[in-house]
Design a protein around this motif. Structure first.
Motif, PDB file in Angstrom:
ATOM      1  N   ASN A 151      20.216 -13.428 -11.524  1.00 42.47           N
ATOM      2  CA  ASN A 151      19.716 -14.759 -11.869  1.00 42.47           C
ATOM      3  C   ASN A 151      18.324 -14.747 -12.487  1.00 42.47           C
ATOM      4  OD1 ASN A 151      19.855 -17.761 -11.735  1.00 42.47           O
ATOM      5  ND2 ASN A 151      18.184 -17.500 -10.295  1.00 42.47           N
ATOM      6  N   TRP A 209      24.994 -20.039  -5.410  1.00 47.00           N
ATOM      7  CA  TRP A 209      24.151 -19.169  -6.237  1.00 47.00           C
ATOM      8  C   TRP A 209      24.960 -18.498  -7.339  1.00 47.00           C
ATOM      9  CZ3 TRP A 209      19.187 -18.712  -7.169  1.00 47.00           C
ATOM     10  CH2 TRP A 209      18.270 -19.232  -6.259  1.00 47.00           C
ATOM     11  N   GLN A 237      17.166 -16.351 -16.054  1.00 46.67           N
ATOM     12  CA  GLN A 237      16.224 -17.467 -16.138  1.00 46.67           C
ATOM     13  C   GLN A 237      15.076 -17.168 -17.096  1.00 46.67           C
ATOM     14  OE1 GLN A 237      14.879 -18.687 -12.223  1.00 46.67           O
ATOM     15  NE2 GLN A 237      16.502 -20.218 -12.122  1.00 46.67           N
ATOM     16  N   GLN A 268      17.048 -25.469  -6.847  1.00 47.44           N
ATOM     17  CA  GLN A 268      17.409 -24.176  -6.276  1.00 47.44           C
ATOM     18  C   GLN A 268      16.763 -23.966  -4.906  1.00 47.44           C
ATOM     19  OE1 GLN A 268      16.879 -21.037  -9.189  1.00 47.44           O
ATOM     20  NE2 GLN A 268      18.263 -22.000 -10.635  1.00 47.44           N
ATOM     21  N   ILE A 326      24.833 -18.671 -11.684  1.00 44.04           N
ATOM     22  CA  ILE A 326      24.860 -17.510 -12.582  1.00 44.04           C
ATOM     23  C   ILE A 326      26.015 -17.623 -13.578  1.00 44.04           C
ATOM     24  CG2 ILE A 326      25.270 -15.008 -12.668  1.00 44.04           C
ATOM     25  CD1 ILE A 326      23.814 -14.942  -9.918  1.00 44.04           C
ATOM     26  N   GLN A 337      25.262 -20.258 -16.270  1.00 44.42           N
ATOM     27  CA  GLN A 337      24.262 -19.805 -17.244  1.00 44.42           C
ATOM     28  C   GLN A 337      24.830 -18.732 -18.172  1.00 44.42           C
ATOM     29  OE1 GLN A 337      20.151 -20.557 -14.663  1.00 44.42           O
ATOM     30  NE2 GLN A 337      21.210 -18.623 -14.449  1.00 44.42           N
TER      31      GLN A 337
END
Length: 487
Positions: free
Chosen positions: A175, A228, A179, A56, A232, A235
């Motif tokens: 995000n 980015w 995480q 990242q 997201i 996930q």
């Protein structure tokens, strides 16, 4: 008889001594075995977390590299936006999202899985609201950048790029809670795979849009935002499809309950981490105020680049120990939480010593990876001594901060950071650098003093902690903020 008795006594003494040695040997063997088991747990979390952080971090670094191939003003625009505007937002969002490391980790350890999804949604509400409050910084980036000393040309270019990067701000807001939600359940490999796939996509399509098709900064912004948001989406798809083993049970109005308690812990986390995150960034700004600052600023920027990559390792250990401590405290395992702290401290310091030796051993070589100027390289080589010390200190300091997050000590560490960094370290650096004329070496040395003091205080705090009481408080916290939820 008079002769036999002492012999018998000697025999008993030898026997007792042998038994004592055997007992000590067994005890040592048991500790070594426990250390090995805990190390495996640690690396299962830290390894993927480090890899995810590097992937990242590389998204912005690659964009910056491609922008540099377009032109100097494009490189300056991306660099300034990344380090100042996005850097500010990143620090705030990462800090506020870190409240979930305490709450989700302790709830997972206590077996209250359904609470994790509710916690994540509460964090989304808070971070999305915070993102809206940060929008003016992006909109008014040019005058803000000029205020801190950037030229008008760079400020305007970075300001245009900042406007295009607004979607990234809201990506941060979603995000970081995701995480922490996944990390607390030890689902770190999922994040690693998604980040790796997106990084490959980003590298190929950024080259296509920025260089091949010639879209320049617009192409850079489109690809960085897209990458980015792909992280997201990937996930979230994993969470929604798998239900995350019961931790996700759908959207709920409970996300809006107990928000004030969440806000307080989120603010504490933000203050704690932002004070750490911005501390070394300030070093570059202060160095720019020196007479003839061009060479010192270039040299310190190279050192901070090296420090940034090394920080990804520390960030992985920070996440790992936060999960281990919060999980064990939530489960009521005070001894295991304490032992996990000892294992991660030994491991991270060992890696820090190795990294320091690498910096010292290559101090005449690594500067030329970043510059062709002999003057800048010579200044960087001189600063490598301080870089090595910083690398060593920052191998342990983020770990202790991770312990603080896992245990819920955010406000305590925030106060420690204010005192050590901004009341001691920063004034000492300014005094040594400007008043006593030591320049950039003096500025950095003073700020290292602040890191040393903070690290020593955190070592003392961690050493005297009553872990049994911390486990009890974790149980109370889980009941207080999630007692109404079904298990």
């Amino acid at each position: 008889m008079g002769i036999e008795t002492p012999l018998l006594n000697n025999s008993n003494n030898h026997s007792n001594g042998d038994l004592h040695d055997v007992g000590e040997s067994k005890k040592l063997g048991s500790v070594v075995r426990e250390f090995g088991i805990e190390s495996k747990r640690l690396w299962k979390l830290a390894g993927p977390a480090i890899f995810t952080s590097i992937c990242q971090y590389s998204l912005g670094a690659l964009t910056q590299t491609y922008a540099g191939l377009v032109g100097e003003i494009e490189l300056a625009a991306v660099s300034v936006e990344n380090s100042v505007i996005a850097g500010l937002a990143f620090g705030v969002m990462l800090g506020m999202g870190s409240a979930l490391e305490t709450l989700c980790g302790q709830a997972y350890g206590a077996g209250r899985l359904r609470m994790l999804g509710i916690y994540m949604q509460r964090s989304w509400v808070i971070l999305l609201t915070t993102a809206c409050l940060l929008v003016p910084i992006y909109v008014f980036a040019p005058p803000i950048l000029e205020l801190i000393g950037e030229t008008t040309e760079i400020s305007e270019a970075a300001g245009r790029f900042a406007l295009w990067m607004l979607p990234q701000l809201f990506a941060y807001a979603l995000n970081f809670p995701i995480q922490k939600f996944l990390q607390s359940q030890r689902k770190v490999m999922v994040m690693a795979w998604i980040s790796a796939i997106v990084l490959v996509f980003h590298a190929v399509f950024s080259w296509l849009f920025i260089l091949k098709l010639g879209y320049g900064l617009v192409g850079a912004a489109v690809m960085l935002n897209t990458s980015w948001w792909l992280i997201i989406i990937g996930q979230l798809l994993y969470i929604f499809i798998t239900k995350s083993d019961g931790a996700w049970s759908g959207f709920s109005w409970l996300a809006f309950a107990d928000l004030w308690g969440f806000v307080k812990l989120s603010l504490a986390s933000a203050v704690m981490l932002c004070l750490e995150f911005w501390y070394l960034m300030i070093l570059v700004v202060i160095t720019g105020r020196l007479p003839n600052p061009l060479i010192p600023v270039d040299a310190i920027s190279i050192c901070m680049n090296i420090q940034g990559w090394d920080a990804m390792i520390a960030l992985g250990f920070n996440a790992a120990i936060s999960v281990r401590v919060s999980n064990e405290l939530g489960a009521g395992n005070a001894r295991l939480a304490k032992f996990a702290v000892a294992v991660v401290s030994v491991t991270s310091v060992t890696i820090g010593v190795i990294c320091m030796c690498v910096v010292f051993g290559t101090r005449d070589i690594f500067p030329y990876l970043f510059t062709s100027s002999d003057a800048v390289a010579a200044e960087t080589t001189k600063l490598a001594i301080l870089l090595g010390v910083t690398v060593l200190l920052n191998s342990l300091q983020p770990v202790l901060s991770g312990v603080a997050v896992g245990a819920g000590w955010q406000w305590l560490v925030a106060y420690i950071n204010i005192g050590c960094y901004y009341i001691v370290g920063l004034p000492a650096g300014i005094l040594l650098g400007f008043t006593f004329g030591f320049g950039v070496m003096g500025i950095w040395s003073g700020m290292i003093g602040g890191i040393c003091l903070q690290t020593l205080i955190l070592i003392v705090v961690t050493s005297i902690t009553n872990w049994r009481r911390e486990a009890e408080e974790a149980g109370d916290r889980v009941k207080r903020w999630g007692g109404s939820l079904d298990q």
